[in-house]
Design a protein around this motif. Structure first.
Motif, PDB file in Angstrom:
ATOM      1  N   LEU A  49      44.086  37.929  18.394  1.00 50.93           N
ATOM      2  CA  LEU A  49      43.483  36.646  18.061  1.00 50.93           C
ATOM      3  C   LEU A  49      44.235  35.956  16.921  1.00 50.93           C
ATOM      4  CD1 LEU A  49      41.287  34.653  18.805  1.00 50.93           C
ATOM      5  CD2 LEU A  49      39.764  35.807  17.215  1.00 50.93           C
ATOM      6  N   ASN A  50      44.625  36.721  15.901  1.00 47.06           N
ATOM      7  CA  ASN A  50      45.408  36.142  14.798  1.00 47.06           C
ATOM      8  C   ASN A  50      46.709  35.533  15.303  1.00 47.06           C
ATOM      9  OD1 ASN A  50      43.585  36.798  12.802  1.00 47.06           O
ATOM     10  ND2 ASN A  50      44.566  38.745  12.316  1.00 47.06           N
ATOM     11  N   ASN A  51      47.345  36.195  16.259  1.00 52.57           N
ATOM     12  CA  ASN A  51      48.636  35.737  16.771  1.00 52.57           C
ATOM     13  C   ASN A  51      48.514  34.600  17.774  1.00 52.57           C
ATOM     14  OD1 ASN A  51      50.481  37.204  15.282  1.00 52.57           O
ATOM     15  ND2 ASN A  51      50.353  38.983  16.612  1.00 52.57           N
ATOM     16  N   ILE A  52      47.375  34.503  18.437  1.00 55.62           N
ATOM     17  CA  ILE A  52      47.245  33.471  19.481  1.00 55.62           C
ATOM     18  C   ILE A  52      47.354  32.066  18.886  1.00 55.62           C
ATOM     19  CG2 ILE A  52      44.745  33.012  19.640  1.00 55.62           C
ATOM     20  CD1 ILE A  52      45.957  33.866  22.830  1.00 55.62           C
ATOM     21  N   TRP A  53      46.970  31.911  17.622  1.00 58.03           N
ATOM     22  CA  TRP A  53      47.035  30.589  16.983  1.00 58.03           C
ATOM     23  C   TRP A  53      48.473  30.079  16.894  1.00 58.03           C
ATOM     24  CZ3 TRP A  53      42.526  28.995  17.759  1.00 58.03           C
ATOM     25  CH2 TRP A  53      41.402  29.802  17.553  1.00 58.03           C
ATOM     26  N   ARG A  54      49.433  31.009  16.926  1.00 61.99           N
ATOM     27  CA  ARG A  54      50.858  30.616  16.853  1.00 61.99           C
ATOM     28  C   ARG A  54      51.348  29.974  18.146  1.00 61.99           C
ATOM     29  NH1 ARG A  54      53.737  36.010  14.789  1.00 61.99           N
ATOM     30  NH2 ARG A  54      55.555  34.655  14.881  1.00 61.99           N
ATOM     31  N   ILE A  55      50.610  30.178  19.254  1.00 64.96           N
ATOM     32  CA  ILE A  55      51.093  29.687  20.555  1.00 64.96           C
ATOM     33  C   ILE A  55      50.145  28.688  21.219  1.00 64.96           C
ATOM     34  CG2 ILE A  55      52.601  31.673  21.006  1.00 64.96           C
ATOM     35  CD1 ILE A  55      50.367  32.833  22.813  1.00 64.96           C
ATOM     36  N   ILE A  56      49.159  28.202  20.479  1.00 70.97           N
ATOM     37  CA  ILE A  56      48.259  27.173  21.030  1.00 70.97           C
ATOM     38  C   ILE A  56      48.974  25.820  20.978  1.00 70.97           C
ATOM     39  CG2 ILE A  56      46.096  25.873  20.680  1.00 70.97           C
ATOM     40  CD1 ILE A  56      45.581  28.713  21.710  1.00 70.97           C
ATOM     41  N   ASN A  57      49.009  25.139  22.100  1.00 65.96           N
ATOM     42  CA  ASN A  57      49.590  23.805  22.153  1.00 65.96           C
ATOM     43  C   ASN A  57      48.476  22.786  21.858  1.00 65.96           C
ATOM     44  OD1 ASN A  57      50.642  21.312  22.837  1.00 65.96           O
ATOM     45  ND2 ASN A  57      51.761  22.075  24.608  1.00 65.96           N
ATOM     46  N   TRP A  58      48.424  22.338  20.610  1.00 67.18           N
ATOM     47  CA  TRP A  58      47.338  21.454  20.177  1.00 67.18           C
ATOM     48  C   TRP A  58      47.393  20.095  20.854  1.00 67.18           C
ATOM     49  CZ3 TRP A  58      43.192  23.477  18.114  1.00 67.18           C
ATOM     50  CH2 TRP A  58      43.300  24.724  17.479  1.00 67.18           C
ATOM     51  N   ASP A  59      48.584  19.699  21.330  1.00 68.57           N
ATOM     52  CA  ASP A  59      48.675  18.442  22.088  1.00 68.57           C
ATOM     53  C   ASP A  59      47.836  18.537  23.359  1.00 68.57           C
ATOM     54  OD1 ASP A  59      50.359  17.389  20.191  1.00 68.57           O
ATOM     55  OD2 ASP A  59      52.200  17.813  21.298  1.00 68.57           O
ATOM     56  N   LYS A  60      47.868  19.712  24.000  1.00 65.01           N
ATOM     57  CA  LYS A  60      47.060  19.946  25.207  1.00 65.01           C
ATOM     58  C   LYS A  60      45.568  19.880  24.852  1.00 65.01           C
ATOM     59  CE  LYS A  60      48.914  21.482  29.256  1.00 65.01           C
ATOM     60  NZ  LYS A  60      49.914  20.509  29.685  1.00 65.01           N
ATOM     61  N   VAL A  61      45.206  20.530  23.764  1.00 64.89           N
ATOM     62  CA  VAL A  61      43.808  20.516  23.308  1.00 64.89           C
ATOM     63  C   VAL A  61      43.375  19.077  23.036  1.00 64.89           C
ATOM     64  CG1 VAL A  61      42.168  21.342  21.564  1.00 64.89           C
ATOM     65  CG2 VAL A  61      44.006  22.860  22.361  1.00 64.89           C
TER      66      VAL A  61
END
Length: 169
Positions: free
Chosen positions: A152-164
Motif C-alpha cells: 500500500l505504501n508503494n502503490i502511491w508511487r504508481i497512481i496516475n492522478w490525472d486518471k483519478v
C-alpha cells in the motif's frame, strides 16, 4: 447478441511499475487473473456476476497506474478533494490504510467520487469509484509476501492522478 467484455490494454510497459509492482506480478495478476474474469464471463463459465465485477474492477485498477515516480502526489481536483476532506494527503493515506487493514479476506479499497474511503468485499460493480486499490492477496503477495502494508505504501508511487482527476470531473 450478449455483450462481450474486453480487458483494457495497459497504458505502460510491464516493467514500468517496478519496484512498486514487478513484471512477474503484472504477468500473473493482469495477464492471467484479470484476463481470466473476462474470458470466463465471455465463455459463460462460472459465476457471471462475480466474473463481470472482477473484469470491471480490474479495468479501473490497471489503467489508473503509471510508471513509478518518487514524490508522486495528487494534484488538481483530487488534491483539492483530499485536502478538503482529510486535511492532507498524509492523513488521507493513514485513513485509507486503516480502512484497507480492516478488510478481512479478499476485497478492494477505494476513494469514492465524493472523497469517502470505502471497501468492497470480493468483487462488486460500483459506479462511484475515483481511485481504486486491489486488496486481494494476489495483488501483493508475489512482490511483498505477507507485507501488504508495504504494498500500500508503494502503490502511491504508481497512481496516475490525472486518471483519478478525469473520474472526478
Amino acid at each position: 447478441a450478449k455483450k462481450q467484455l474486453v480487458l483494457e490494454k495497459l497504458p505502460y510497459s510491464k516493467d514500468d511499475l517496478s519496484p512498486a509492482m514487478s513484471k512477474d506480478s503484472i504477468n500473473y495478476h493482469y495477464g492471467k487473473l484479470a484476463a481470466g474474469y473476462v474470458k470466463r464471463y465471455n465463455a459463460d463459465e462460472g459465476d457471471k456476476k462475480f466474473n463481470e465485477a472482477g473484469a470491471f474492477l480490474h479495468n479501473i485498477f490497471f489503467p489508473q497506474l503509471m510508471k513509478a515516480k518518487s514524490g508522486n502526489k495528487p494534484s488538481g481536483i483530487s488534491k483539492a478533494l483530499i485536502d478538503r476532506k482529510y486535511g492532507s494527503f498524509d492523513q488521507f493515506k493513514q485513513d485509507f490504510e486503516k480502512a484497507a487493514m480492516s478488510v478481512q479476506g479478499s476485497g478492494w479499497v477505494y476513494m469514492s467520487k465524493s472523497g469517502d474511503i470505502k471497501t468492497i468485499v470480493n468483487h462488486q460493480v460500483k459506479n462511484d469509484i475515483a481511485l481504486l486499490v486491489d486488496w486481494w492477496e494476489h495483488a501483493w503477495a508475489l512482490d511483498y509476501e505477507h507485507d501488504k502494508g508495504k504494498y500500500l505504501n508503494n502503490i502511491w508511487r504508481i497512481i496516475n492522478w490525472d486518471k483519478v482527476n478525469t473520474r472526478l470531473t
